[in-house]
Write a protein that holds these residues in place. Sequence first.
Motif, PDB file in Angstrom:
ATOM      1  N   HIS A 159     -10.093   0.211 -33.859  1.00  0.00           N
ATOM      2  CA  HIS A 159     -10.498   1.298 -32.697  1.00  0.00           C
ATOM      3  C   HIS A 159      -9.853   0.489 -31.623  1.00  0.00           C
ATOM      4  O   HIS A 159      -9.511  -0.721 -31.412  1.00  0.00           O
ATOM      5  CB  HIS A 159     -11.874   1.762 -32.483  1.00  0.00           C
ATOM      6  CG  HIS A 159     -12.702   0.630 -32.248  1.00  0.00           C
ATOM      7  ND1 HIS A 159     -13.516  -0.172 -33.336  1.00  0.00           N
ATOM      8  CD2 HIS A 159     -12.836  -0.103 -31.262  1.00  0.00           C
ATOM      9  CE1 HIS A 159     -14.245  -1.116 -32.844  1.00  0.00           C
ATOM     10  NE2 HIS A 159     -14.191  -1.129 -31.772  1.00  0.00           N
ATOM     11  N   VAL A 161     -10.134   0.471 -27.096  1.00  0.00           N
ATOM     12  CA  VAL A 161     -11.125   0.678 -25.811  1.00  0.00           C
ATOM     13  C   VAL A 161     -10.436   0.703 -24.652  1.00  0.00           C
ATOM     14  O   VAL A 161     -10.055  -0.252 -24.249  1.00  0.00           O
ATOM     15  CB  VAL A 161     -12.610  -0.125 -26.112  1.00  0.00           C
ATOM     16  CG1 VAL A 161     -13.385   0.139 -24.911  1.00  0.00           C
ATOM     17  CG2 VAL A 161     -13.102   0.127 -27.446  1.00  0.00           C
ATOM     18  N   HIS A 201     -15.712   5.381 -34.687  1.00  0.00           N
ATOM     19  CA  HIS A 201     -14.780   5.624 -33.522  1.00  0.00           C
ATOM     20  C   HIS A 201     -13.430   5.008 -33.564  1.00  0.00           C
ATOM     21  O   HIS A 201     -13.144   3.800 -34.237  1.00  0.00           O
ATOM     22  CB  HIS A 201     -15.125   5.325 -32.297  1.00  0.00           C
ATOM     23  CG  HIS A 201     -15.788   3.961 -32.027  1.00  0.00           C
ATOM     24  ND1 HIS A 201     -16.793   3.337 -32.480  1.00  0.00           N
ATOM     25  CD2 HIS A 201     -15.143   2.951 -31.323  1.00  0.00           C
ATOM     26  CE1 HIS A 201     -16.732   2.013 -32.199  1.00  0.00           C
ATOM     27  NE2 HIS A 201     -15.945   1.656 -31.667  1.00  0.00           N
ATOM     28  N   HIS A 217     -10.363  -3.516 -25.193  1.00  0.00           N
ATOM     29  CA  HIS A 217     -10.294  -4.456 -26.483  1.00  0.00           C
ATOM     30  C   HIS A 217      -9.547  -3.507 -27.582  1.00  0.00           C
ATOM     31  O   HIS A 217      -9.712  -2.393 -27.626  1.00  0.00           O
ATOM     32  CB  HIS A 217     -11.351  -4.985 -26.915  1.00  0.00           C
ATOM     33  CG  HIS A 217     -12.448  -4.306 -27.460  1.00  0.00           C
ATOM     34  ND1 HIS A 217     -13.480  -3.713 -26.543  1.00  0.00           N
ATOM     35  CD2 HIS A 217     -13.013  -3.684 -28.771  1.00  0.00           C
ATOM     36  CE1 HIS A 217     -14.256  -3.055 -27.509  1.00  0.00           C
ATOM     37  NE2 HIS A 217     -13.863  -3.010 -28.521  1.00  0.00           N
ATOM     38  N   ALA A 219      -9.607  -3.453 -31.898  1.00  0.00           N
ATOM     39  CA  ALA A 219     -10.715  -4.165 -32.940  1.00  0.00           C
ATOM     40  C   ALA A 219      -9.900  -3.996 -34.375  1.00  0.00           C
ATOM     41  O   ALA A 219      -9.163  -3.013 -34.711  1.00  0.00           O
ATOM     42  CB  ALA A 219     -11.820  -3.298 -33.025  1.00  0.00           C
ATOM     43  N   HIS A 249     -23.285  -4.622 -33.451  1.00  0.00           N
ATOM     44  CA  HIS A 249     -23.547  -3.656 -32.487  1.00  0.00           C
ATOM     45  C   HIS A 249     -24.587  -2.469 -32.917  1.00  0.00           C
ATOM     46  O   HIS A 249     -24.799  -2.485 -34.383  1.00  0.00           O
ATOM     47  CB  HIS A 249     -22.086  -2.593 -32.500  1.00  0.00           C
ATOM     48  CG  HIS A 249     -20.964  -3.256 -31.949  1.00  0.00           C
ATOM     49  ND1 HIS A 249     -21.168  -3.472 -30.342  1.00  0.00           N
ATOM     50  CD2 HIS A 249     -19.866  -3.396 -32.092  1.00  0.00           C
ATOM     51  CE1 HIS A 249     -20.082  -3.958 -29.921  1.00  0.00           C
ATOM     52  NE2 HIS A 249     -19.189  -3.830 -30.820  1.00  0.00           N
ATOM     53  N   TYR A 258     -15.715 -10.738 -30.637  1.00  0.00           N
ATOM     54  CA  TYR A 258     -14.711 -10.707 -29.490  1.00  0.00           C
ATOM     55  C   TYR A 258     -14.123 -11.953 -29.189  1.00  0.00           C
ATOM     56  O   TYR A 258     -14.817 -12.678 -28.670  1.00  0.00           O
ATOM     57  CB  TYR A 258     -15.068 -10.024 -28.525  1.00  0.00           C
ATOM     58  CG  TYR A 258     -15.673  -8.495 -28.450  1.00  0.00           C
ATOM     59  CD1 TYR A 258     -14.939  -7.343 -28.360  1.00  0.00           C
ATOM     60  CD2 TYR A 258     -17.032  -8.138 -28.996  1.00  0.00           C
ATOM     61  CE1 TYR A 258     -15.428  -5.887 -28.242  1.00  0.00           C
ATOM     62  CE2 TYR A 258     -17.454  -6.873 -29.152  1.00  0.00           C
ATOM     63  CZ  TYR A 258     -16.753  -5.800 -28.795  1.00  0.00           C
ATOM     64  OH  TYR A 258     -17.236  -4.664 -28.734  1.00  0.00           O
ATOM     65  N   GLU A 268     -11.056  -7.950 -31.129  1.00  0.00           N
ATOM     66  CA  GLU A 268     -12.153  -7.995 -31.995  1.00  0.00           C
ATOM     67  C   GLU A 268     -12.184  -7.809 -33.284  1.00  0.00           C
ATOM     68  O   GLU A 268     -11.235  -7.309 -34.045  1.00  0.00           O
ATOM     69  CB  GLU A 268     -13.053  -6.745 -31.422  1.00  0.00           C
ATOM     70  CG  GLU A 268     -14.551  -6.429 -32.395  1.00  0.00           C
ATOM     71  CD  GLU A 268     -14.970  -5.167 -31.856  1.00  0.00           C
ATOM     72  OE1 GLU A 268     -14.623  -4.387 -31.232  1.00  0.00           O
ATOM     73  OE2 GLU A 268     -16.012  -4.981 -32.585  1.00  0.00           O
TER      74      GLU A 268
HETATM   75 FE   LIG Z   1     -15.060  -2.619 -30.372  1.00  0.00          FE
END
Ligand SMILES: [Fe+2]
Length: 313
Positions: A159, A161, A201, A217, A219, A249, A258, A268
């Motif tokens: 993902h 962000v 996500h 970031h 991932a 998380h 990260y 990440e």
């Molecule tokens: Fe993330």
Amino acid sequence: MSISFNVQGIDAVTFGVTSRTTAAKFLDHWGLKRLKSGKYGANYICADGTEVNFRDHKSKTLPKAIQSGSTVREVIWGVEKKSELKAIAEEFLKDRPVKVLKDGTLRLVDDMGLGIGFRVSQRKELKPKPLTYNRPGDDVRIDTPATFYERAEPQTISHIVFGVPDYRIIEKFYGRIGFLATDRYPGRGVFLRAAKRGNHHNLFAMNIDAKKPVFNHLAFKVRDIHEVIGGGQFLNKQGWKTAVGPGRHYISSACFWYVQSPFGGALEYCADEDIMTEKWKTREFEVGPGIFSEWTFNADADFKAPTASSKEK
Ligand SMILES: [Fe+2]
């Protein structure tokens, strides 16, 4: 008849960077496979073929930047079939230019001003070995030590962000091609998955106190928590600083680490993220301690966790 879009996830990300030497060094350590490199930059891939590329931030070949310095310049999303590209082009041609390349790949600009594209996915199916975790009553790994990871090998892109002035604009734009809210911080941010069935996500947008979007970031999925830790430790040994992690998380259940990167945000490692289907009901959360992570170590004071800088809208 309503069109059913089925974007599979991120197929490629291209960065513009201020130092190509540092960027290459980081991605070599990160564990991606370098496909080609030169004065112009380099192209890397994960185990499944998803791509990470970088070019000089002044390169004319890159779409416009959303911020100055090193940052993400283009996100390419993968679809299964060429016919889906046609449907996506038809949707976005309603209100913006869409460049259609010979192979059907689309290029356009989204509503945060980011260069994006769509192509038939180059992602290969991964065939991992079965898990062999011992637990009481179910010992399956016998006379065999467990797997240890000296460093990570990212398997795929998970993902991306962004901090944005108003996440609802992003939710509306990507909702036009079938992205769904998996979870939400009402009034503050949204976790979007690209298709009904898929990763928790592929895109998370949260409000920040700024007029322009900011890359936060990118991932990458690794195989398990041990690889997250092996990877993070290896990066630290090479001199790269932890942004936050290791940790876990609460939203998405993923283990994470990260690392501060030369790409304008963090990269990440994550493992064991939730996978959703059409049966999933969107949850709502209040931003607060215990939501970003169930547990974590080593939070760098400068790292803006994806909820820490949110503001009420
Ligand atoms: Fe993330």
